[in-house]
Design a protein around this motif. Sequence first.
Motif, PDB file in Angstrom:
ATOM      1  N   GLY A 244     -13.752 -10.034  -5.647  1.00 37.00           N
ATOM      2  CA  GLY A 244     -14.239 -10.969  -4.637  1.00 37.00           C
ATOM      3  C   GLY A 244     -13.172 -11.697  -3.859  1.00 37.00           C
ATOM      4  N   PHE A 245     -11.899 -11.392  -4.123  1.00 38.32           N
ATOM      5  CA  PHE A 245     -10.827 -12.006  -3.343  1.00 38.32           C
ATOM      6  C   PHE A 245     -10.741 -11.329  -1.976  1.00 38.32           C
ATOM      7  CE2 PHE A 245      -9.461 -12.980  -7.670  1.00 38.32           C
ATOM      8  CZ  PHE A 245      -9.066 -14.304  -7.554  1.00 38.32           C
ATOM      9  N   GLU A 246     -10.338 -12.087  -0.972  1.00 43.87           N
ATOM     10  CA  GLU A 246     -10.082 -11.538   0.356  1.00 43.87           C
ATOM     11  C   GLU A 246      -8.590 -11.246   0.458  1.00 43.87           C
ATOM     12  OE1 GLU A 246     -13.662 -13.929   2.698  1.00 43.87           O
ATOM     13  OE2 GLU A 246     -11.563 -14.489   3.030  1.00 43.87           O
ATOM     14  N   VAL A 247      -8.244  -9.961   0.506  1.00 43.61           N
ATOM     15  CA  VAL A 247      -6.851  -9.540   0.424  1.00 43.61           C
ATOM     16  C   VAL A 247      -6.360  -9.060   1.780  1.00 43.61           C
ATOM     17  CG1 VAL A 247      -5.222  -7.995  -0.713  1.00 43.61           C
ATOM     18  CG2 VAL A 247      -7.201  -8.864  -1.975  1.00 43.61           C
ATOM     19  N   ILE A 248      -5.227  -9.594   2.212  1.00 47.82           N
ATOM     20  CA  ILE A 248      -4.565  -9.170   3.447  1.00 47.82           C
ATOM     21  C   ILE A 248      -3.163  -8.718   3.066  1.00 47.82           C
ATOM     22  CG2 ILE A 248      -3.714  -9.921   5.701  1.00 47.82           C
ATOM     23  CD1 ILE A 248      -5.956 -12.150   5.505  1.00 47.82           C
ATOM     24  N   LEU A 249      -2.799  -7.507   3.439  1.00 49.41           N
ATOM     25  CA  LEU A 249      -1.501  -6.949   3.075  1.00 49.41           C
ATOM     26  C   LEU A 249      -0.595  -6.869   4.294  1.00 49.41           C
ATOM     27  CD1 LEU A 249       0.345  -5.516   0.991  1.00 49.41           C
ATOM     28  CD2 LEU A 249      -0.769  -3.367   1.638  1.00 49.41           C
ATOM     29  N   VAL A 250       0.633  -7.325   4.127  1.00 48.05           N
ATOM     30  CA  VAL A 250       1.675  -7.137   5.145  1.00 48.05           C
ATOM     31  C   VAL A 250       2.723  -6.235   4.505  1.00 48.05           C
ATOM     32  CG1 VAL A 250       3.405  -8.230   6.607  1.00 48.05           C
ATOM     33  CG2 VAL A 250       1.248  -9.414   6.132  1.00 48.05           C
ATOM     34  N   SER A 251       2.925  -5.057   5.080  1.00 43.19           N
ATOM     35  CA  SER A 251       3.798  -4.075   4.440  1.00 43.19           C
ATOM     36  C   SER A 251       4.979  -3.694   5.325  1.00 43.19           C
ATOM     37  CB  SER A 251       3.001  -2.818   4.091  1.00 43.19           C
ATOM     38  OG  SER A 251       3.850  -1.857   3.497  1.00 43.19           O
TER      39      SER A 251
END
Length: 717
Positions: free
Chosen positions: A52-59
């Motif tokens: 249920g976490f809102e995950v945003i990835l910067v790669s």
Amino acid sequence: MEELDRSRAFARDVKRIVVKVGTAVVTGKGGRLALGRLGALCEQLAELNSDGFEVILVSSGAVGLGRQRLRYRQLVNSSFADLQKPQTELDGKACAGVGQSSLMAYYETMFDQLDVTAAQLLVNDSSFRDKEFRKQLNETVKSMLDLRVIPIFNENDAISTRRAPYQDSSGIFWDNDSLAALLALELKADLLILLSDVEGLYTGPPSDPNSKLIHTFVKEKHQDEITFGDKSRLGRGGMTAKVKAAVNAAYAGIPVIITSGYSAENIDKVLRGLRVGTLFHQDARLWAPITDSSARDMAVAARESSRKLQALSSEDRKQILHAIADALEANDKIIKAENELDVAAAQEAGLEESLVARLVMTPGKISSLAASVRQLADMEDPIGRVLKKTEVADGLVLEKTSSPLGVLLIVFESRPDALVQIASLAIRSGNGLLLKGGKEARRSNAILHKVITDAIPETVGGKLIGLVTSREEIPDLLKLDDVIDLVIPRGSNKLVSQIKNTTKIPVLGHADGICHVYVDKSCNLDMAKRIVSDAKLDYPAACNAMETLLVHKDLEQNAVLNELIFVLQNSGVTLYGGPRASAILNIPEARNFNHEYCSKACTVEVVEDVYGAIDHIHRHGSAHTDCIVTEDTEVAELFLRQVDSAAVFHNASTRFSDGFRFGLGAEVGISTGRIHARGPVGVEGLLTTRWIMRGNGQVVDGDNGIVYTHQDIPIQS
């Protein structure tokens, strides 16, 4: 407090997380993708997404990956003659274009295997200058997160207006670290995690053995002290860029953690409040000292504060203890929350069950501690009490009075409740105090120390009680025999022995708690079962718990031995026998009689009689607490007189060997030595004596003209 408690840093519920992964984590040698690390990262993010976490990835990693692919293509298409010529540097923007599609393809493949959808979002610095762009960005990301899609951001280096990737640091953001910080603010994230190739921020280059990991970054303290090493071999900014980005985000209200991306579980550990990496937080300066104090500075400050404490009236000192008791109860919830984090960390680390048991602050523990502090406060003031009064000569009166020792250093393991007992005893006895608790109770000790010192008035100062947070400081403290007056180690035999062998300061304490219960042939069976059960099971991890049960040989014949064994085994106690008991009871033989279990286990042995029991205790005991259960008063008196232990009981559980139960209010420890204090050490054990003489002009003058009377004078209560 050196470290910031992670639970406080994440006091608000964490829902939206921005995770930035650096080039050095994404790629391995030669610029190739580190597929193992990348796969572990995707698994962590997929699990968070599922929870249920809102995950945003910067790669990062696109330029490095593109460069590796283009070099390979260049090699394949080159003739032998071409290879002899100097190789020109590949265009960074071309590398970015090639690498970005490849990087995204890897992410999509891995997330597909985990049943997660990912989306690519390429942005440029100039885009963020447009309000409409920022509005659309928020709407798009919200829509994706609502659909459980993981957005993957990167700077669009291929068409960036920067002069060259990794060289131009101008603009609103200048690398993916600053992009991650900008996105965390723009998208109102609750937490930013920057994954690097090292554990966190160090005081110097991580390769330098003298560098230390900074657990909590305090801008006012660390920004001018840190020496950065070389920047990333692949990325744009290295640790310097990460720190700058972390500071910007943290001071804008977003907690930031810099930690290693090489450990598969680090993101999960961060979210559980465990201490990994370096924490950046806007309130860090409130929780961590801005300036470091040397060991001597701490000890001197404690002594100066103790003298201010001694100068107060008895009533004022009493009120400080009442204020501490009130503060403990008022902060019950946060203390329990911090303790639960310690317990969870200890269990995860696989610490022994007995150690975890000592760590737990059970329900009602805070109110019980507060009650003991109030009891101590309401006892007779121990400072300045006249112990003896003598008329030395006519008009010359001498008084022997009680006085604080000065500064105490207490080193203890596991039990955070010990901190409260020790601190309250130090205040009641007018002593300064330095405390070093076990690392497994770090959070519990830190919050208890803060609650207690905050309750101490400024006229005395919170430096009365110093909390030593690093094991490295202990050797320096043990050298301060001119400032510290007594060391009390509470813990394992190894700890006590180590301290005794490394200091000139007097040491008070006990190494082991090998307590015996001897059940005599003339015992009352019901009483014996109650006492044996209580001595072992009331609190198996305590130093006053029974570790060896000795039984008179005649009790084997009348089945009393079997009944005692049944009581213990039925309660889940693991039994080991001496040579006689193991043969009789068919139980495993104990390795030796000198073992302190600190758990639901004990040794059983059969002895000839009370003399055999006394001899066994003297050979294998630790002179802590020993008990006899018998209805024969002559045998009981013989046992009480001859057993050479700090506490010897008749028909009472060894668990009564405790400062609070003795009516001492609390205890700073239990001493098995014979000098100064023995048994549970309460306020009196933390006092020494001073001599006060009052005259009217008398001089010695070779003892001429003076008549010594040496008459005792009654002490008025």
